[in-house]
Motif scaffolding. Structure first.
Motif, PDB file in Angstrom:
ATOM      1  N   GLY A   1       0.823  -1.210   0.000  1.00 18.34           N
ATOM      2  CA  GLY A   1       0.000   0.000   0.000  1.00 18.34           C
ATOM      3  C   GLY A   1       0.854   1.256   0.000  1.00 18.34           C
ATOM      4  N   ASN A   2       0.470   2.247  -0.807  1.00 18.26           N
ATOM      5  CA  ASN A   2       1.227   3.493  -0.860  1.00 18.26           C
ATOM      6  C   ASN A   2       0.287   4.697  -0.791  1.00 18.26           C
ATOM      7  OD1 ASN A   2       0.595   4.434  -3.741  1.00 18.26           O
ATOM      8  ND2 ASN A   2       1.427   2.382  -4.130  1.00 18.26           N
ATOM      9  N   ILE A   3       0.851   5.865  -0.640  1.00 13.31           N
ATOM     10  CA  ILE A   3       0.074   7.070  -0.365  1.00 13.31           C
ATOM     11  C   ILE A   3      -0.886   7.424  -1.494  1.00 13.31           C
ATOM     12  CG2 ILE A   3       1.769   8.700  -1.287  1.00 13.31           C
ATOM     13  CD1 ILE A   3       1.077  10.477   1.209  1.00 13.31           C
ATOM     14  N   PHE A   4      -0.540   7.091  -2.734  1.00 15.96           N
ATOM     15  CA  PHE A   4      -1.391   7.433  -3.864  1.00 15.96           C
ATOM     16  C   PHE A   4      -2.701   6.645  -3.853  1.00 15.96           C
ATOM     17  CE2 PHE A   4       2.949   8.272  -5.559  1.00 15.96           C
ATOM     18  CZ  PHE A   4       2.816   9.636  -5.736  1.00 15.96           C
TER      19      PHE A   4
ATOM     20  N   GLN B   1       4.408   0.731  -8.190  1.00 17.43           N
ATOM     21  CA  GLN B   1       5.387   1.089  -7.166  1.00 17.43           C
ATOM     22  C   GLN B   1       6.089  -0.130  -6.591  1.00 17.43           C
ATOM     23  OE1 GLN B   1       5.871   4.536  -6.304  1.00 17.43           O
ATOM     24  NE2 GLN B   1       4.664   4.682  -8.174  1.00 17.43           N
ATOM     25  N   ASN B   2       5.617  -1.293  -6.969  1.00 15.18           N
ATOM     26  CA  ASN B   2       6.214  -2.566  -6.551  1.00 15.18           C
ATOM     27  C   ASN B   2       6.102  -3.532  -7.721  1.00 15.18           C
ATOM     28  OD1 ASN B   2       4.631  -1.385  -3.966  1.00 15.18           O
ATOM     29  ND2 ASN B   2       6.533  -2.354  -3.293  1.00 15.18           N
ATOM     30  N   ALA B   3       6.793  -4.637  -7.637  1.00 13.50           N
ATOM     31  CA  ALA B   3       6.694  -5.647  -8.679  1.00 13.50           C
ATOM     32  C   ALA B   3       5.265  -6.190  -8.730  1.00 13.50           C
ATOM     33  CB  ALA B   3       7.680  -6.776  -8.411  1.00 13.50           C
TER      34      ALA B   3
ATOM     35  N   LEU C   1       5.319  11.433   2.255  1.00 12.91           N
ATOM     36  CA  LEU C   1       5.817  10.530   3.292  1.00 12.91           C
ATOM     37  C   LEU C   1       4.691   9.605   3.731  1.00 12.91           C
ATOM     38  CD1 LEU C   1       6.861  13.754   4.093  1.00 12.91           C
ATOM     39  CD2 LEU C   1       8.546  12.304   5.180  1.00 12.91           C
ATOM     40  N   TYR C   2       4.953   8.305   3.613  1.00  7.60           N
ATOM     41  CA  TYR C   2       3.930   7.332   3.997  1.00  7.60           C
ATOM     42  C   TYR C   2       4.618   6.042   4.397  1.00  7.60           C
ATOM     43  CZ  TYR C   2      -0.500   4.740   3.794  1.00  7.60           C
ATOM     44  OH  TYR C   2      -1.615   3.989   4.094  1.00  7.60           O
ATOM     45  N   LYS C   3       4.207   5.496   5.537  1.00 10.04           N
ATOM     46  CA  LYS C   3       4.838   4.312   6.101  1.00 10.04           C
ATOM     47  C   LYS C   3       6.333   4.581   6.249  1.00 10.04           C
ATOM     48  CE  LYS C   3       1.363   1.055   4.342  1.00 10.04           C
ATOM     49  NZ  LYS C   3       1.109  -0.114   3.485  1.00 10.04           N
ATOM     50  N   ASP C   4       7.168   3.733   5.663  1.00 17.40           N
ATOM     51  CA  ASP C   4       8.613   3.885   5.846  1.00 17.40           C
ATOM     52  C   ASP C   4       9.266   4.603   4.677  1.00 17.40           C
ATOM     53  OD1 ASP C   4       8.438   1.989   3.853  1.00 17.40           O
ATOM     54  OD2 ASP C   4       9.718   0.501   4.826  1.00 17.40           O
ATOM     55  N   ARG C   5       8.463   5.201   3.786  1.00 13.26           N
ATOM     56  CA  ARG C   5       8.991   5.718   2.527  1.00 13.26           C
ATOM     57  C   ARG C   5       8.958   7.233   2.455  1.00 13.26           C
ATOM     58  NH1 ARG C   5       8.843   2.495  -2.953  1.00 13.26           N
ATOM     59  NH2 ARG C   5       9.364   1.002  -1.322  1.00 13.26           N
ATOM     60  N   LEU C   6      10.044   7.809   1.941  1.00 15.64           N
ATOM     61  CA  LEU C   6      10.143   9.225   1.611  1.00 15.64           C
ATOM     62  C   LEU C   6      10.230   9.308   0.096  1.00 15.64           C
ATOM     63  CD1 LEU C   6      10.727  12.261   2.050  1.00 15.64           C
ATOM     64  CD2 LEU C   6      13.092  11.641   2.566  1.00 15.64           C
TER      65      LEU C   6
END
Length: 339
Positions: A24-27, A121-123, A242-247
């Protein structure tokens, strides 16, 4: 298993689905959909396949419609973009939900906009067969990911010699980093972006995107703008998510008149230091283009080290007039860049 397709997934379930999913990502969040809803020329078109028995989300399709024209010409200049790709439950529920969702996606898209693009954003290898069956073509697209869990010394040594030299030059000449805390700073940043995009002859989305991100995401610590300052003048800036562990390095711009002060190099290094200190684990450079096409931005990003990944994009053309629209846009671009 029976599914329901909804364009109004329950907000709590939606938020939980994204936050608990490893990919899961911010978008994909409802908060980013709120940002989109307040952006001129953008609109949110989220769909979800929900288990009719228990309301569990099996597949999420967080599309954003973006357009540069209105009226009768709107279908010729509108596209659907999933900036963070789709999100599918990592089990049989997800497989079945996606298979149920894609026909609805294609039916609603036909003739209404040019194409749909999923920016993975991921495989997404586990879902490629379903996407291909739905008419989506995968194409390569690169990105750089930098591990922020390493020491600052290791991060510094990961930079190329030219990048280190540029950072040192900026520091010696008094360049400093300032975080934006109000809408006036957002407008200053947008002014820098405008110069860059106008020079390149590329369309830049409306300032309301950044104003709304500052309001909605900034209050939750999920959005920030950092400006590079020299003698009280903003000479560069970078907007991050910025979301979870990602910048994630989202948008960047710098004034060409101050190129000798290397604001871009300076700010990237500042963000690497800052992200590491804040406990972030990954610095996401936000894309590095097609591997077979020259791209100066990729050359710049490569100087900061990191892992080169190729998660790619999946694209489907929906409009029979797509070729005509592409030719018209090429003419428009050439006229914008003509001296």
């Amino acid at each position: 298993m029976t599914f329901i397709i909804t364009d109004r997934p329950a907000r709590t379930a939606w938020q939980q689905f994204v936050s608990s999913h490893p990919d899961g990502n911010i978008f994909q969040t409802p908060d980013f959909a709120d940002v989109v809803a307040g952006t001129h020329g953008w609109s949110s078109r989220t769909l979800a396949a929900v288990d009719a028995a228990n309301g569990e989300i099996g597949a999420l399709w967080p599309a954003v419609l973006t357009t540069v024209l209105g009226g009768l010409l709107q279908p010729f200049a509108t596209r659907a973009v999933l900036f963070g790709g789709m999100l599918v439950a990592p089990n049989r529920l997800g497989q079945d939900a996606l298979a149920f969702l894609l026909p609805t996606v294609n039916r609603r898209a036909w003739g209404r906009f040019l194409f749909t693009e999923l920016r993975h954003q991921n495989a997404a290898t586990g879902w490629q067969a379903s996407l291909e069956a739905g008419g989506f073509r995968w194409e390569p697209h690169l990105n750089f990911l930098i591990d922020l869990r390493q020491s600052e010394e290791a991060l510094w040594n990961g930079l190329s010699s030219s990048a280190r030299r540029n950072v040192r030059t900026a520091q010696k000449k008094g360049v400093s980093a300032v975080t934006v805390h109000d809408q006036a700073g957002v407008k200053t940043f947008y002014g820098l972006l405008r110069k860059v995009y106008d020079h390149a002859g590329v369309h830049l989305t409306d300032v309301s995107l950044f104003q709304r991100a500052f309001e909605v995401l900034g209050s939750q610590g999920q959005f920030q703008i950092v400006l590079a300052m020299a003698d009280g003048v903003a000479i560069g800036g970078r907007a991050s998510l910025l979301y979870k562990d990602r910048l994630l390095d989202w948008y960047a711009g710098a004034d060409r008149e101050y190129a000798r002060l290397y604001p871009n190099d300076f700010l990237v290094w500042h963000l690497l230091q800052w992200g590491r200190a804040q406990g972030r684990q990954v610095f996401d450079f936000g894309g590095a283009g097609h591997p077979d096409k020259p791209y100066g931005v990729r050359d710049f990003k490569e100087r900061f080290g990191g892992q080169l990944v190729n998660y790619g994009r999946s694209v489907k053309i929906h409009a029979p007039w797509y070729g005509l629209a592409v030719r018209a846009y090429d003419i428009y671009q050439r006229r914008r860049t003509r001296p």
